[in-house]
Design an enzyme around this catalytic site. Structure first.
Site, PDB file in Angstrom:
ATOM      1  N   TRP A  37      49.730  72.749  26.848  1.00  0.00           N
ATOM      2  CA  TRP A  37      49.203  72.025  27.940  1.00  0.00           C
ATOM      3  C   TRP A  37      50.126  72.316  29.392  1.00  0.00           C
ATOM      4  O   TRP A  37      50.528  72.525  29.285  1.00  0.00           O
ATOM      5  CB  TRP A  37      48.851  70.753  27.485  1.00  0.00           C
ATOM      6  CG  TRP A  37      48.299  69.566  28.676  1.00  0.00           C
ATOM      7  CD1 TRP A  37      49.451  69.106  30.089  1.00  0.00           C
ATOM      8  CD2 TRP A  37      47.345  69.682  29.303  1.00  0.00           C
ATOM      9  NE1 TRP A  37      48.437  68.646  30.654  1.00  0.00           N
ATOM     10  CE2 TRP A  37      46.442  68.944  30.473  1.00  0.00           C
ATOM     11  CE3 TRP A  37      45.933  68.925  28.902  1.00  0.00           C
ATOM     12  CZ2 TRP A  37      45.924  67.956  31.071  1.00  0.00           C
ATOM     13  CZ3 TRP A  37      44.880  68.833  28.291  1.00  0.00           C
ATOM     14  CH2 TRP A  37      44.681  68.347  30.224  1.00  0.00           C
ATOM     15  N   ASN A  39      49.369  71.171  33.444  1.00  0.00           N
ATOM     16  CA  ASN A  39      48.643  69.941  34.502  1.00  0.00           C
ATOM     17  C   ASN A  39      48.758  70.247  35.603  1.00  0.00           C
ATOM     18  O   ASN A  39      48.939  71.487  36.403  1.00  0.00           O
ATOM     19  CB  ASN A  39      47.837  68.917  34.542  1.00  0.00           C
ATOM     20  CG  ASN A  39      48.729  67.932  34.110  1.00  0.00           C
ATOM     21  OD1 ASN A  39      49.463  67.810  32.831  1.00  0.00           O
ATOM     22  ND2 ASN A  39      48.705  66.743  34.978  1.00  0.00           N
ATOM     23  N   ASP A  40      49.566  69.208  36.759  1.00  0.00           N
ATOM     24  CA  ASP A  40      49.622  69.626  38.453  1.00  0.00           C
ATOM     25  C   ASP A  40      50.549  70.279  38.241  1.00  0.00           C
ATOM     26  O   ASP A  40      51.665  70.835  37.724  1.00  0.00           O
ATOM     27  CB  ASP A  40      50.712  68.396  38.456  1.00  0.00           C
ATOM     28  CG  ASP A  40      49.045  66.722  38.394  1.00  0.00           C
ATOM     29  OD1 ASP A  40      48.272  66.744  37.982  1.00  0.00           O
ATOM     30  OD2 ASP A  40      49.330  65.926  39.084  1.00  0.00           O
ATOM     31  N   GLN A  56      53.434  70.540  35.537  1.00  0.00           N
ATOM     32  CA  GLN A  56      53.509  69.832  34.554  1.00  0.00           C
ATOM     33  C   GLN A  56      53.064  70.408  33.036  1.00  0.00           C
ATOM     34  O   GLN A  56      51.686  71.208  33.212  1.00  0.00           O
ATOM     35  CB  GLN A  56      52.113  68.519  34.808  1.00  0.00           C
ATOM     36  CG  GLN A  56      52.660  67.922  36.114  1.00  0.00           C
ATOM     37  CD  GLN A  56      53.528  66.332  35.458  1.00  0.00           C
ATOM     38  OE1 GLN A  56      53.557  65.398  34.938  1.00  0.00           O
ATOM     39  NE2 GLN A  56      54.973  67.091  36.138  1.00  0.00           N
ATOM     40  N   TRP A  64      47.182  66.666  26.564  1.00  0.00           N
ATOM     41  CA  TRP A  64      48.576  66.562  27.230  1.00  0.00           C
ATOM     42  C   TRP A  64      49.549  65.330  26.651  1.00  0.00           C
ATOM     43  O   TRP A  64      49.093  64.136  25.890  1.00  0.00           O
ATOM     44  CB  TRP A  64      47.339  65.069  28.989  1.00  0.00           C
ATOM     45  CG  TRP A  64      48.910  64.533  29.453  1.00  0.00           C
ATOM     46  CD1 TRP A  64      48.896  64.647  30.604  1.00  0.00           C
ATOM     47  CD2 TRP A  64      49.151  63.202  29.534  1.00  0.00           C
ATOM     48  NE1 TRP A  64      49.560  64.595  31.249  1.00  0.00           N
ATOM     49  CE2 TRP A  64      49.896  63.338  30.239  1.00  0.00           C
ATOM     50  CE3 TRP A  64      49.025  62.199  28.182  1.00  0.00           C
ATOM     51  CZ2 TRP A  64      51.076  61.892  30.582  1.00  0.00           C
ATOM     52  CZ3 TRP A  64      49.893  60.886  28.942  1.00  0.00           C
ATOM     53  CH2 TRP A  64      50.785  61.077  29.549  1.00  0.00           C
ATOM     54  N   SER A 100      54.337  64.069  38.051  1.00  0.00           N
ATOM     55  CA  SER A 100      55.187  65.464  38.981  1.00  0.00           C
ATOM     56  C   SER A 100      56.036  64.842  40.257  1.00  0.00           C
ATOM     57  O   SER A 100      56.059  64.159  40.568  1.00  0.00           O
ATOM     58  CB  SER A 100      53.255  65.564  40.168  1.00  0.00           C
ATOM     59  OG  SER A 100      52.708  66.220  38.764  1.00  0.00           O
ATOM     60  N   ASP A 164      55.009  61.608  42.127  1.00  0.00           N
ATOM     61  CA  ASP A 164      54.326  62.090  42.680  1.00  0.00           C
ATOM     62  C   ASP A 164      55.345  62.376  44.443  1.00  0.00           C
ATOM     63  O   ASP A 164      54.637  62.035  44.723  1.00  0.00           O
ATOM     64  CB  ASP A 164      52.483  62.642  42.891  1.00  0.00           C
ATOM     65  CG  ASP A 164      52.582  62.390  41.656  1.00  0.00           C
ATOM     66  OD1 ASP A 164      52.960  62.710  40.215  1.00  0.00           O
ATOM     67  OD2 ASP A 164      51.300  61.675  41.629  1.00  0.00           O
ATOM     68  N   TRP A 301      40.388  65.982  35.069  1.00  0.00           N
ATOM     69  CA  TRP A 301      40.223  64.875  33.568  1.00  0.00           C
ATOM     70  C   TRP A 301      39.106  64.568  33.340  1.00  0.00           C
ATOM     71  O   TRP A 301      38.583  64.978  33.493  1.00  0.00           O
ATOM     72  CB  TRP A 301      41.244  63.697  34.388  1.00  0.00           C
ATOM     73  CG  TRP A 301      42.523  64.004  35.181  1.00  0.00           C
ATOM     74  CD1 TRP A 301      42.704  63.650  35.436  1.00  0.00           C
ATOM     75  CD2 TRP A 301      44.041  64.245  33.889  1.00  0.00           C
ATOM     76  NE1 TRP A 301      44.444  64.335  36.321  1.00  0.00           N
ATOM     77  CE2 TRP A 301      44.928  64.165  35.156  1.00  0.00           C
ATOM     78  CE3 TRP A 301      43.760  64.748  32.329  1.00  0.00           C
ATOM     79  CZ2 TRP A 301      45.941  64.573  34.239  1.00  0.00           C
ATOM     80  CZ3 TRP A 301      45.346  64.534  31.978  1.00  0.00           C
ATOM     81  CH2 TRP A 301      45.952  65.002  33.380  1.00  0.00           C
TER      82      TRP A 301
END
Length: 490
Positions: A37, A39-40, A56, A64, A100, A164, A301
């Site tokens: 996985w 993501n960001d 991420q 996730w 993040s 973040d 998402w």
């Protein structure tokens, strides 16, 4: 030693997953994790003459989970190299995830600033979050500070969303904005100030929702562009409005003027940054040429993610150079370096009138094409492009001249449900498209960045080619060129 052992375990899990991975949808020139996985994007920075991108990452699963920081670097924004995992969770400051954040060059020391995530009750999603730092002299191996957390708690009027951090230097001070929500679930961005990246003073609220911009503002970014101050945010909880805000969560921007002394930000309205399906959590950085470059997460998402069946999930977008127009609109365009991907070129045609359709055959799944449509000499009701595969698979880009509506239709290339996105264009002379296709993604740049549309696609059959079409009339094509692109990972 415990941290190093955790990193080694994560790297071993990645290698095992990579060996068992199905590569049918793997991208050829985008940033992905080796497996599992992602993501960001995090920590985008130009450091020691190289581009660094963190992300991420869950190295143990295609879903996730406890967030690590993956890491790649490049000398040219095109050819990326995987590096060892930079951050692993599990310490007192980040027990359940290294969420993040951003990166800065602190006098030659690469410093990561990130959110520590801590569950109180995971099943009920009750948690708290804090802010931490980790440093590196070589840009590869990172050590968490023994002062962590450097910001332990949010302001008193906050709810538990507090994450973040984006950090930058202005004058003699460091500044940090954090995505936040009030106890009343009003999304906002808050500001801190420091002289040393360790001792932070809360300054106040930079901007917040007027009630229509969601309950939480994720992944904020704050920077100057063409004399104006840009606030990028990713709001959660905005309602759809016609062709706008059609995804579960959004990414967009405010343009305004900012006063550091009084922490006052006078800004305009919120504008969506990309009108496709899969564009979120965008972060930017300045490179050595002074360009403001943005990269986003190229997924969404709760969307369809068929690559999970293959042992991986998620990717980042191509880099985009941001510019600000005189009417305060952000345009995004590929950097010049993307031309390094080009291999063979097909000059399809110039100055051609299309009635119905014309197919340019290609079996390549990594392609770039550019087309310019002469709208003054086009009388078709609708004209556009079909990226065609066997068994009637196709991704369709179309423009309706009477309304100015541009449509990206992926409903026959893996997005059967909710496969269409539209955006309003304001042009009556020329429609130019620069389009990048990379097996399971499409990125469309319209009229040199006037609009962009980014989506994941999942065609399962072989390519037939790129078809230009016109409906109920003819279309005048000024120019059409197509390039085969290289696969940097093979």
């Amino acid at each position: 030693m415990l941290t190093q052992k955790k990193k080694q375990q994560a790297e071993a899990a990645l290698q095992s997953a990579k060996e068992n991975m199905n590569t049918r949808f793997r991208l050829g020139y985008h940033i992905m994790a080796p497996a599992n996985w992602i993501n960001d994007p995090n920590g985008l920075i130009y450091f020691n003459n190289e581009y660094h991108v963190f992300y991420q990452h869950h190295p143990y699963d295609e879903n996730w989970g406890p967030m690590h920081w993956g890491h790649v670097k490049s000398k040219d924004l095109v050819h990326w190299e995987h590096l060892p995992i930079a951050l692993v969770p599990g310490d007192d400051c980040d027990r359940d995830g290294c969420f993040s954040g951003s990166a800065v060059d602190n006098d030659g020391e690469l410093t990561l600033i990130y959110t520590g995530h801590h569950y109180i009750d995971k099943e009920k999603d009750i948690f708290y979050q804090n802010q931490n730092i980790a440093t590196s002299e070589d840009g590869i191996t990172f050590k968490k500070s023994n002062l962590n957390p450097v910001v332990a708690i949010p302001p008193q009027d906050s709810g538990h969303h507090f994450r973040d951090p984006k950090v930058w230097r202005h004058g003699d001070s460091w500044y940090m904005i954090i995505g936040n929500a009030t106890k009343e679930e009003i999304g906002r961005v808050i500001l801190y100030k420091s002289s040393d990246l360790c001792d932070w003073e809360y300054v106040g609220v930079v901007a917040e929702s007027d009630g229509t911009h969601g309950y939480m503002w994720e992944c904020p970014d704050f920077f100057e562009l063409n004399g104006k101050q840009v606030l990028l945010v990713s709001p959660q909880g905005m309602k759809a409005d016609g062709n706008k805000y059609r995804n579960l969560f959004q990414t967009g921007y405010f343009i305004g003027d900012y006063d550091y002394e009084g922490n006052t930000y006078n800004h305009g309205t919120f504008t969506e940054l990309d009108n496709g399906h899969d564009f979120y959590a965008v972060q930017t950085f300045l490179d050595a040429q002074g360009r403001r470059i943005a990269i986003g997460w190229m997924d969404m998402w709760e969307s369809l993610m068929p690559t999970k069946e293959d042992g991986w999930c998620g990717a980042l977008t191509m880099p985009r150079v941001l510019t600000l127009t005189e009417d305060n609109k952000i345009h995004m365009n590929p950097p010049d370096e993307m031309d390094l991907l080009r291999e063979s070129k097909t000059e399809a045609f110039k100055d051609k009138i299309i009635g119905e359709s014309h197919l340019i055959e290609t079996e390549e799944k990594l392609i770039e094409f550019q087309i310019e449509l002469d709208l003054k000499n086009t009388n078709a009701e609708t004209a556009g492009i079909k990226i065609r595969g066997q068994k009637d698979e196709q991704t369709v880009l179309s423009f309706e001249k009477s309304t100015g509506i541009f449509t990206l239709d992926c409903s026959r290339s893996g997005k059967r449900d909710d496969g269409i996105r539209r955006t309003q264009l304001y042009t009556d002379e020329v429609l130019s498209l620069r389009v990048f296709v990379d097996r399971s993604s499409i990125e469309v740049f319209i009229n040199e960045g006037q609009a962009t549309m980014t989506s994941r696609i999942y065609p399962e059959n072989e390519m037939l080619g790129v078809e230009v079409f016109a409906e109920n009339g003819t279309a005048k094509i000024n120019d059409f060129n197509l390039w085969k692109l290289k696969d940097i990972w093979n």
